[in-house]
Design a protein around this motif. Structure first.
Motif, mmCIF file in Angstrom:
data_model
loop_
_atom_site.group_PDB
_atom_site.id
_atom_site.type_symbol
_atom_site.label_atom_id
_atom_site.label_comp_id
_atom_site.label_asym_id
_atom_site.label_seq_id
_atom_site.Cartn_x
_atom_site.Cartn_y
_atom_site.Cartn_z
ATOM 1 N N PHE A 95 0.841 -1.209 0.000
ATOM 2 C CA PHE A 95 0.000 0.000 0.000
ATOM 3 C C PHE A 95 0.874 1.256 0.000
ATOM 4 N N PHE A 96 1.950 1.221 0.762
ATOM 5 C CA PHE A 96 2.757 2.409 0.970
ATOM 6 C C PHE A 96 3.743 2.667 -0.169
ATOM 7 N N ILE A 97 3.942 1.688 -1.053
ATOM 8 C CA ILE A 97 4.720 1.957 -2.256
ATOM 9 C C ILE A 97 3.945 2.938 -3.140
ATOM 10 N N GLY A 98 2.669 2.634 -3.369
ATOM 11 C CA GLY A 98 1.825 3.567 -4.120
ATOM 12 C C GLY A 98 1.691 4.900 -3.414
ATOM 13 N N TYR A 99 1.616 4.836 -2.091
ATOM 14 C CA TYR A 99 1.469 6.042 -1.286
ATOM 15 C C TYR A 99 2.690 6.954 -1.445
ATOM 16 N N VAL A 100 3.876 6.351 -1.354
ATOM 17 C CA VAL A 100 5.111 7.129 -1.440
ATOM 18 C C VAL A 100 5.298 7.698 -2.846
ATOM 19 N N LEU A 101 5.035 6.891 -3.869
ATOM 20 C CA LEU A 101 5.246 7.334 -5.246
ATOM 21 C C LEU A 101 4.317 8.482 -5.641
ATOM 22 N N CYS A 102 3.124 8.505 -5.083
ATOM 23 C CA CYS A 102 2.129 9.495 -5.506
ATOM 24 C C CYS A 102 1.954 10.644 -4.519
ATOM 25 N N GLY A 103 2.681 10.635 -3.410
ATOM 26 C CA GLY A 103 2.500 11.671 -2.394
ATOM 27 C C GLY A 103 2.777 13.067 -2.906
ATOM 28 N N LEU A 104 3.927 13.273 -3.535
ATOM 29 C CA LEU A 104 4.294 14.606 -4.024
ATOM 30 C C LEU A 104 3.390 15.077 -5.150
ATOM 31 N N PRO A 105 3.190 14.292 -6.227
ATOM 32 C CA PRO A 105 2.298 14.784 -7.285
ATOM 33 C C PRO A 105 0.877 15.032 -6.802
ATOM 34 N N SER A 106 0.402 14.223 -5.873
ATOM 35 C CA SER A 106 -0.958 14.418 -5.371
ATOM 36 C C SER A 106 -1.071 15.718 -4.586
ATOM 37 N N ASN A 107 -0.051 16.022 -3.779
ATOM 38 C CA ASN A 107 -0.097 17.264 -3.005
ATOM 39 C C ASN A 107 0.006 18.490 -3.919
ATOM 40 N N LEU A 108 0.800 18.382 -4.971
ATOM 41 C CA LEU A 108 0.885 19.481 -5.939
ATOM 42 C C LEU A 108 -0.441 19.645 -6.686
ATOM 43 N N ALA A 109 -1.114 18.509 -6.962
ATOM 44 C CA ALA A 109 -2.425 18.578 -7.614
ATOM 45 C C ALA A 109 -3.442 19.267 -6.711
ATOM 46 N N LEU A 110 -3.311 19.038 -5.406
ATOM 47 C CA LEU A 110 -4.226 19.694 -4.462
ATOM 48 C C LEU A 110 -4.085 21.211 -4.532
ATOM 49 N N THR A 111 -2.842 21.695 -4.634
ATOM 50 C CA THR A 111 -2.641 23.148 -4.736
ATOM 51 C C THR A 111 -3.099 23.663 -6.093
ATOM 52 N N ARG A 112 -3.083 22.799 -7.113
ATOM 53 C CA ARG A 112 -3.490 23.218 -8.461
ATOM 54 C C ARG A 112 -5.013 23.267 -8.599
ATOM 55 N N PHE A 113 -5.695 22.250 -8.110
ATOM 56 C CA PHE A 113 -7.140 22.149 -8.320
ATOM 57 C C PHE A 113 -7.960 22.625 -7.126
ATOM 58 N N GLY A 114 -7.319 22.844 -5.978
ATOM 59 C CA GLY A 114 -8.038 23.294 -4.795
ATOM 60 C C GLY A 114 -8.354 22.137 -3.864
ATOM 61 N N PRO A 115 -8.306 22.386 -2.543
ATOM 62 C CA PRO A 115 -8.513 21.306 -1.574
ATOM 63 C C PRO A 115 -9.840 20.579 -1.711
#
Length: 435
Positions: free
Chosen positions: A69-89
């Motif tokens: 589970f945490f392999i996917g979590y680690v790989l996508c953590g940064l892009p997902s957080n950047l997407a949050l700032t791009r599209f809004g919380p």
């Protein structure tokens, strides 16, 4: 420029009222979302009690599935957080919750190890941005002096998920023990606990505000209070941090903080994934009894977390309030191992470990949110969280592997306790007397 008002220079009680309003509006809903986020992440620990026999999985297969589970979590953590700032919380949180709720529910269809691995990997990727995104989101509403209590309130969802989820999961496994409508009890657990997450995801879009500046439920004077407090925080942050993605990876503090968080999470996930099994090994076989006994450490951890969070803010002290809980986590694991033959003392040890490890989580996060500039915060918080979450892969896998090889979890829990002590030493050096 905003015109100063009486509220800008008002009494602390007036300022408290502003943040009390924000807290009551945001925290209950975010708390419930995180409760289901964490419940979804660790319910596989209860499913294990029946799932392994039903599917003929070994302890190593379970440990790998729980951890991948945490392999996917680690790989996508940064892009997902950047997407949050791009599209809004509110948009991105809604998307994440709908995705991981659906994927988690699909675990009921698992029949092979590969299916288990793939679904756990995708679920981790879907959840990756939720926690660091919420930490970033809250840091944009509350000044650093108030974040200890706020993070404790928010993260008390972790022990509450254990307090409520453990007996509930045990009840599901007992109630559906004979199977109903073609589904086994462990399959019903994934279904019953996955669907509410999707409902909450839909509600997030309508109930959350993207920022205090867009919160129509705050007056202009109240928004100005938040703006001025956050501006004061920004002036106190290090000026030398460059605001770029490259600067995120080149900032040593981010990686050191990630190491500390990794050590904390090593203890947390050892408890989350293995607490039901450890209690079962103490001589308890009934799933509901295991559920109620598992709830005891989480109940004590929830109370302790709130008390320590309040104390940290009142004293404006971060070092001791972080290091002492971490050492409690290590000591509790050692006690549980050494008194495994005495269930009452072993459960006391597990309670101390749970209180310490879980309280270390909210006491950690005021450090990076106070020290990282706005430009590196989104990426920095995601990297810190991702480094820490690597423990979610290594911890359950190592425990499962060692148990398969030795027939006991003792050596693994000793190793994890030692790792927490190392993390506490680094935290002592980094945190300083004030944060």
């Amino acid at each position: 420029m905003s015109t100063p008002t009486a509220l800008d220079h008002g009494t602390s009680s007036v300022r408290d009222a502003v943040y009390r309003r924000i807290t009551l509006r945001l925290i209950p809903f975010i708390f419930v979302c995180y409760l289901f986020n964490y419940l979804d992440r660790v319910n596989v620990g209860f499913a294990k009690l029946q799932m392994l026999d039903a599917l003929k999985f070994s302890e190593t297969i379970y440990g790998l599935g729980a951890g991948i589970f945490f392999i996917g979590y680690v790989l996508c953590g940064l892009p997902s957080n950047l997407a949050l700032t791009r599209f809004g919380p509110r948009r991105w949180i809604a998307v994440m919750m709908l995705a991981w709720g659906g994927l988690s529910t699909c675990l009921l269809f698992v029949t092979t190890p590969m299916e288990f691995y793939v679904l756990r990997l995708l679920t981790g990727a879907a959840e990756a941005g939720f926690f660091p995104g919420i930490v970033l989101y809250l840091s944009q509403w509350f000044p650093n002096a108030r974040r200890g209590r706020i993070m404790a309130l928010f993260m008390s969802a972790i022990p509450v998920s254990g307090l409520l989820g453990s007996p509930f999961s045990g009840w599901i496994l007992n109630h559906f023990a004979v199977g109903q409508h073609g589904l086994a009890a462990w399959q019903w657990m994934f279904l019953i606990q996955g669907i509410p997450t999707m409902v909450l995801g839909a509600l997030a879009y309508f109930l959350l505000s993207d920022s205090f500046a867009k919160a129509t439920w705050l007056t202009s004077e109240q928004r100005h209070v938040v703006e001025s407090d956050l501006a004061e925080d920004a002036r106190n942050k290090p000026a030398q941090q460059r605001d770029s993605l490259g600067a995120v990876f080149a900032t040593p503090l981010i990686w050191v903080l990630g190491l500390i968080y990794f050590c904390i999470q090593s203890g947390v996930y050892a408890i989350n994934f293995w607490l039901p099994s450890i209690i079962k090994n103490l001589g308890f076989s009934d799933a509901l009894v295991i559920g109620w006994l598992s709830a005891i450490p989480y109940l004590l951890a929830g109370v302790f977390m709130l008390l320590v969070g309040r104390s940290a803010d009142l004293r404006n002290e971060r070092r001791w309030h972080l290091v002492v809980p971490m050492l409690m986590g290590a000591a509790g694991l050692v006690i549980a191992v050494n008194f495994a033959a005495t269930p009452a003392i072993a459960i006391v040890g597990l309670s101390i470990a749970t209180m310490g490890a879980l309280t270390g989580l909210p006491m950690f996060w005021p450090l990076p949110t106070a020290r990282l500039s706005a430009g590196v915060a989104a990426g920095g918080l995601a990297i810190i969280n991702s480094v820490g979450q690597m423990a979610g892969f290594l911890s359950p896998y190592i425990v499962g592997f060692i148990k398969d090889q030795t027939g006991s979890t003792d050596a693994a829990l000793y190793a994890l306790a030692g790792l927490i002590v190392v993390g506490s030493a680094v935290a002592w050096k980094v945190a300083g007397k004030r944060a």
